[in-house]
Design an enzyme around this catalytic site. Structure first.
Site, mmCIF file in Angstrom:
data_model
loop_
_atom_site.group_PDB
_atom_site.id
_atom_site.type_symbol
_atom_site.label_atom_id
_atom_site.label_comp_id
_atom_site.label_asym_id
_atom_site.label_seq_id
_atom_site.Cartn_x
_atom_site.Cartn_y
_atom_site.Cartn_z
ATOM 1 N N ARG A 37 0.852 -1.185 0.000
ATOM 2 C CA ARG A 37 0.000 0.000 0.000
ATOM 3 C C ARG A 37 0.892 1.241 0.000
ATOM 4 O O ARG A 37 1.608 1.485 0.963
ATOM 5 C CB ARG A 37 -0.891 0.046 1.248
ATOM 6 C CG ARG A 37 -1.832 -1.133 1.378
ATOM 7 C CD ARG A 37 -2.978 -1.012 0.398
ATOM 8 N NE ARG A 37 -4.008 -1.985 0.687
ATOM 9 C CZ ARG A 37 -4.383 -2.926 -0.150
ATOM 10 N NH1 ARG A 37 -3.806 -3.027 -1.331
ATOM 11 N NH2 ARG A 37 -5.329 -3.763 0.175
ATOM 12 N N GLU A 38 0.856 1.996 -1.099
ATOM 13 C CA GLU A 38 1.553 3.279 -1.133
ATOM 14 C C GLU A 38 0.558 4.351 -0.708
ATOM 15 O O GLU A 38 -0.601 4.324 -1.131
ATOM 16 C CB GLU A 38 2.070 3.590 -2.531
ATOM 17 C CG GLU A 38 3.306 2.820 -2.894
ATOM 18 C CD GLU A 38 3.943 3.297 -4.192
ATOM 19 O OE1 GLU A 38 5.047 2.833 -4.475
ATOM 20 O OE2 GLU A 38 3.346 4.122 -4.908
ATOM 21 N N ARG A 64 -3.553 28.225 -8.775
ATOM 22 C CA ARG A 64 -2.995 26.950 -8.339
ATOM 23 C C ARG A 64 -2.256 26.309 -9.492
ATOM 24 O O ARG A 64 -2.856 25.853 -10.462
ATOM 25 C CB ARG A 64 -4.093 26.010 -7.832
ATOM 26 C CG ARG A 64 -4.566 26.358 -6.451
ATOM 27 C CD ARG A 64 -3.440 26.183 -5.476
ATOM 28 N NE ARG A 64 -3.925 26.271 -4.128
ATOM 29 C CZ ARG A 64 -3.138 26.366 -3.083
ATOM 30 N NH1 ARG A 64 -1.841 26.390 -3.227
ATOM 31 N NH2 ARG A 64 -3.645 26.444 -1.886
ATOM 32 N N ALA A 76 -7.808 28.426 4.396
ATOM 33 C CA ALA A 76 -7.396 27.086 4.801
ATOM 34 C C ALA A 76 -5.887 27.028 4.895
ATOM 35 O O ALA A 76 -5.191 27.903 4.388
ATOM 36 C CB ALA A 76 -7.895 26.066 3.779
ATOM 37 N N GLU A 92 -4.312 30.644 10.254
ATOM 38 C CA GLU A 92 -4.531 30.741 8.805
ATOM 39 C C GLU A 92 -5.546 31.817 8.458
ATOM 40 O O GLU A 92 -5.371 32.553 7.491
ATOM 41 C CB GLU A 92 -4.951 29.389 8.233
ATOM 42 C CG GLU A 92 -3.849 28.356 8.217
ATOM 43 C CD GLU A 92 -2.708 28.688 7.264
ATOM 44 O OE1 GLU A 92 -2.898 29.452 6.292
ATOM 45 O OE2 GLU A 92 -1.599 28.172 7.494
ATOM 46 N N GLU A 96 -4.018 34.791 6.186
ATOM 47 C CA GLU A 96 -4.473 34.854 4.801
ATOM 48 C C GLU A 96 -5.438 35.997 4.525
ATOM 49 O O GLU A 96 -5.436 36.562 3.436
ATOM 50 C CB GLU A 96 -5.124 33.530 4.398
ATOM 51 C CG GLU A 96 -4.147 32.378 4.326
ATOM 52 C CD GLU A 96 -4.779 31.088 3.841
ATOM 53 O OE1 GLU A 96 -6.014 31.039 3.650
ATOM 54 O OE2 GLU A 96 -4.023 30.123 3.657
ATOM 55 N N GLY A 115 -8.068 6.108 0.696
ATOM 56 C CA GLY A 115 -7.278 4.973 0.236
ATOM 57 C C GLY A 115 -5.857 5.344 -0.142
ATOM 58 O O GLY A 115 -5.025 4.456 -0.370
ATOM 59 N N GLU A 119 -4.401 12.381 5.074
ATOM 60 C CA GLU A 119 -4.742 13.789 5.296
ATOM 61 C C GLU A 119 -6.126 13.910 5.923
ATOM 62 O O GLU A 119 -7.104 13.359 5.436
ATOM 63 C CB GLU A 119 -4.725 14.581 3.985
ATOM 64 C CG GLU A 119 -5.066 16.047 4.202
ATOM 65 C CD GLU A 119 -5.058 16.868 2.928
ATOM 66 O OE1 GLU A 119 -5.097 18.097 3.028
ATOM 67 O OE2 GLU A 119 -5.013 16.285 1.832
ATOM 68 N N GLU A 138 5.369 33.529 2.339
ATOM 69 C CA GLU A 138 6.201 33.834 1.183
ATOM 70 C C GLU A 138 5.690 33.029 -0.009
ATOM 71 O O GLU A 138 5.282 31.879 0.130
ATOM 72 C CB GLU A 138 7.652 33.443 1.492
ATOM 73 C CG GLU A 138 8.635 33.866 0.436
ATOM 74 C CD GLU A 138 10.059 33.528 0.847
ATOM 75 O OE1 GLU A 138 10.778 32.998 -0.009
ATOM 76 O OE2 GLU A 138 10.418 33.778 2.010
ATOM 77 N N GLU A 140 2.936 33.427 -1.554
ATOM 78 C CA GLU A 140 1.482 33.259 -1.520
ATOM 79 C C GLU A 140 0.835 34.572 -1.933
ATOM 80 O O GLU A 140 1.122 35.622 -1.366
ATOM 81 C CB GLU A 140 1.029 32.858 -0.115
ATOM 82 C CG GLU A 140 -0.415 32.472 -0.024
ATOM 83 C CD GLU A 140 -0.767 31.891 1.339
ATOM 84 O OE1 GLU A 140 -1.552 30.934 1.368
ATOM 85 O OE2 GLU A 140 -0.264 32.385 2.363
#
Length: 182
Positions: A37-38, A64, A76, A92, A96, A115, A119, A138, A140
């Site tokens: 499992r990776e 992005r 976020a 945050e 932000e 899977g 996170e 920095e 951003e």
């Protein structure tokens, strides 16, 4: 209830990046067989539903790179190692957007790709907003704006908002701000 959990037999680090790590684990399956499992080891993150006194949501627009398009999302960010997620959310939001909040409520915990990654994103509702100066990380660059919830939900339906944590957060906001869920 039958135990169908996989048990880790061994683990190795495949990639050690600045933000992410990739691990490959050998696991024992419920039937006794072995499998590889990776998975992506991520430090976790937060998403903030910041609501102004006028009832609008604080949103961000940023470019992005991997998607080669601008993204509209809720404030976020990544949780630093050992940092409490609420402390991350407070940090945050202020860094932000320049907003602080006097009322914080944990809304939900979501996993984006169970899977393939560990996170975990904690979603918070922030009210009683005050404004200070933003201090972006920095490299951003963000455009901060407010948006009525109805418009944000329409933008989800139109495909203008596709960020998964933002979409999940907006669906929670619809129920909470609509009075359906406390």
């Amino acid at each position: 209830m039958k135990d169908l959990s996989e048990r880790r037999v061994s683990s190795r680090l495949v990639y050690d990046g600045k933000l992410l790590k990739v691990r490959s684990d050998t696991v024992r399956l419920p039937d006794g067989a072995a499998a590889e499992r990776e998975w992506i080891d991520h430090p976790g993150a937060v998403a903030v539903l910041a609501v102004t006194d006028a009832g609008e949501l604080v949103m961000e627009r940023q470019f992005r790179y991997p998607l080669s398009r601008d993204m509209i999302e809720v404030p976020a960010g990544k949780t630093d190692p050992g940092e409490d997620p609420l402390a991350t959310a407070r940090r945050e939001l202020k860094e932000e957007t320049g907003y602080t909040a006097s009322e914080w409520t944990h809304v939900a915990t979501i996993h984006l790709a169970i899977g393939y990654s560990n996170e975990r994103i904690e979603i918070y509702l922030a009210k009683g907003l005050g404004r200070e100066t933003a201090k972006l990380d920095e490299e951003e660059f963000l455009e901060v704006f407010t948006l009525p919830l109805a418009t944000a939900l329409a933008w989800v339906r139109e495909g203008r908002i596709t960020d998964s944590k933002t979409v999940a957060s907006l669906f929670w906001a619809e129920k909470i701000l609509g009075g359906e869920w406390s």
